[in-house]
Design an enzyme around this catalytic site. Structure first.
Site, short mmCIF file in Angstrom:
data_model
loop_
_atom_site.label_atom_id
_atom_site.label_comp_id
_atom_site.label_asym_id
_atom_site.label_seq_id
_atom_site.Cartn_x
_atom_site.Cartn_y
_atom_site.Cartn_z
N TYR A 144 0.86 -1.19 0.00
CA TYR A 144 0.00 0.00 0.00
C TYR A 144 0.89 1.24 0.00
O TYR A 144 1.82 1.35 0.81
CB TYR A 144 -0.89 -0.01 1.24
CG TYR A 144 -1.77 1.21 1.39
CD1 TYR A 144 -2.78 1.48 0.47
CD2 TYR A 144 -1.58 2.10 2.44
CE1 TYR A 144 -3.59 2.59 0.60
CE2 TYR A 144 -2.39 3.23 2.58
CZ TYR A 144 -3.39 3.46 1.66
OH TYR A 144 -4.18 4.57 1.80
N ASP A 242 9.27 2.69 0.14
CA ASP A 242 8.22 3.38 0.88
C ASP A 242 8.37 2.95 2.34
O ASP A 242 7.93 1.86 2.73
CB ASP A 242 6.85 3.01 0.31
CG ASP A 242 5.70 3.66 1.07
OD1 ASP A 242 5.95 4.19 2.18
OD2 ASP A 242 4.57 3.64 0.57
N LYS A 270 5.00 8.20 8.92
CA LYS A 270 4.61 7.80 10.28
C LYS A 270 5.88 7.63 11.11
O LYS A 270 6.87 7.11 10.62
CB LYS A 270 3.86 6.48 10.24
CG LYS A 270 2.61 6.55 9.40
CD LYS A 270 1.84 5.26 9.38
CE LYS A 270 0.84 5.32 8.25
NZ LYS A 270 -0.40 4.66 8.42
#
Ligand SMILES: Cc1ncc(COP(=O)(O)O)c(C=O)c1O
Length: 446
Positions: A144, A242, A270
């Protein structure tokens, strides 16, 4: 309304009348029996509008790696807030945060501050295309990268997900259907080689979660990341990690430090600012400099001072505490995973617990060993979601999809509460499933 979640249900009903699904991010709507409305979050705990306290393993979908509201970050935010939110001009924290990212992350020579992971991925894709003058991007089934086109393909909830994509047939064109995104299975070097060599157009970039943490967390096979690096070099493609989840979490330098493979570009978010909206695209100077030439990175909220004050304080704290923090949070996570496995064994439940650093993934009867999205996808999602629902009643907040985030704030009392809660929840789940199996002879209940 009455019952344990009376105030929560009332708040959800009010929100649902006004906000699509009643939540600001659709993934929050997966929570059962109700999408929690929260009044306060501190350390490893949070409290809902009905006054219940939870041991929290959601941690803001991983954004609050240091735990909720770390005092040093709160102080930095409060101090900066008095001096203005959006000057639309430069300020010292931008370079300070960039210096910290360069000091921590092996691939980072330059850094572009942004706001969300999705847009930082978008910038990485654009940069790979601008750098190479090519168009196709290879991405991996189940990875994702945010909800923006064109990379929102090959994951549940994305448009036009198809069975072959779940298996990740090499070279499958993504939902864009025009060859601009090519889907590939992870942990399959031959498939990646074919995707890089086999298309009609040369590939601009290879975009991956170096440790897939969405939709079935599992580790890269030994040597796989190294091989991906070699294949990208040979093909002249930009390797993009990522590290929105893994960055500053799998190690101070993220998965690239933990596994010793350095990409060209890294997406971070994050964990960088304790839950304030900050993302960063970092990478090799030669690639990043293209962002000052052939393309531009633009955004009203990029690098605004209050979130960057949070990032500066968070990264300073991480650097200061790194030598003890990472081994300790890894060890705690391994203990937690071990306790969950023991409980599963005691209850005869086919619960598999993957653990990589401070990230756990609960899977119910997956195909093992879990090496691919296809393996993880075999598991019984409904059982894991039901377990999360039962755990909420027991004072443990965890994502319905079984992804658990651990912070350095989680301690012995959290562990004890969690073990007791999981014990009771597995007992209830077993009883429910047993009853369902008896009520439906021949029904396949794990
Ligand atoms: C690996 C990864 N990349 C990108 C994103 C998108 O980040 P954001 O939700 O900040 O847009 C996420 C979000 O969960 C993610 O896990």
């Amino acid at each position: 309304m009455t019952g344990r979640y009376a105030a929560g249900r009332a708040a959800a009903a009010r929100a649902s009348a006004l906000i699509p699904r009643g939540v600001s991010s659709a993934m929050r709507a997966d929570q059962r029996p109700v999408a929690l409305h929260v009044t306060r979050a501190q350390g490893s705990r949070m409290w809902d509008v009905d006054g219940h306290e939870y041991v929290d393993y959601v941690l803001g979908f991983g954004a609050a790696f240091l735990g909720h509201a770390p005092p040093a970050v709160v102080a930095a935010v409060a101090e900066q807030a008095r001096h203005g939110f959006a000057p639309g001009a430069q300020h010292a924290a931008e370079a300070a945060v960039a210096e910290l990212v360069v000091a921590c992350v092996p691939s980072a020579e330059m850094v572009a501050p942004m706001t969300t992971g999705s847009e930082a991925v978008h910038a990485a894709v654009r940069l790979a295309r601008a750098t190479t003058g090519r168009r196709p991007i290879v991405k991996f089934a189940g990875h994702y990268h945010g909800w923006l086109d064109p990379v929102f393909v090959g994951v549940p909830g994305s448009p036009a997900i198809e069975a072959p994509q779940l298996g990740g047939a090499p070279g499958t064109a993504g939902a864009a259907g025009d060859g601009s995104v090519v889907l590939c299975p992870f942990n399959d070097a031959a498939a990646l080689e074919q995707a890089l060599a086999g298309g009609t157009e040369p590939v601009a970039g290879v975009l991956m979660e170096p440790v897939p943490c969405n939709f079935g967390t599992f580790a890269p096979d030994a040597g796989y990341l190294e091989r991906a690096r070699e294949l990208c070099d040979a093909a002249g493609a930009v390797l993009i990690f990522d590290e929105v989840i893994t960055g500053f979490r799998m190690a101070l330098g993220g998965a690239q430090e933990r596994f010793g493979v350095t990409p060209d570009l890294t997406v971070l978010s994050k964990g960088i600012a304790s839950g304030m909206p900050v993302a960063a695209l970092a990478g090799r100077e030669a690639v990043m400099r293209v962002a000052a030439g052939a393309m531009s990175i633009v955004g009203t909220y990029n690098g605004t001072p209050v979130p960057l004050a949070a990032a500066r304080a968070t990264l300073t704290e991480l650097v200061r505490r790194a030598p003890e923090l990472y081994p300790a949070v890894d060890a705690f996570s391994a203990r937690l995973a071990g306790e969950l496995r023991d409980l599963a064994g005691a209850h005869g439940a086919p619960l598999v617990v993957e653990q990589i650093g401070p990230v756990l993934q609960l899977l119910w009867a997956p195909r093992t060993p879990v090496r691919s999205y296809a393996d993880a996808s075999q598991h019984d999602r409904a059982a894991v979601a039901r377990l999360a629902e039962l755990l909420l009643d027991e004072g443990v907040n965890a994502l319905a999809r079984g992804l658990w985030f651990v912070s350095p704030e989680h301690g012995e009392e959290d562990l004890a509460r969690t073990v007791a809660a999981v014990d009771r929840a597995l007992g209830r789940l077993g009883a429910e499933r047993g009853a369902a199996a008896r009520g439906a002879p021949g029904g396949a209940v794990a």
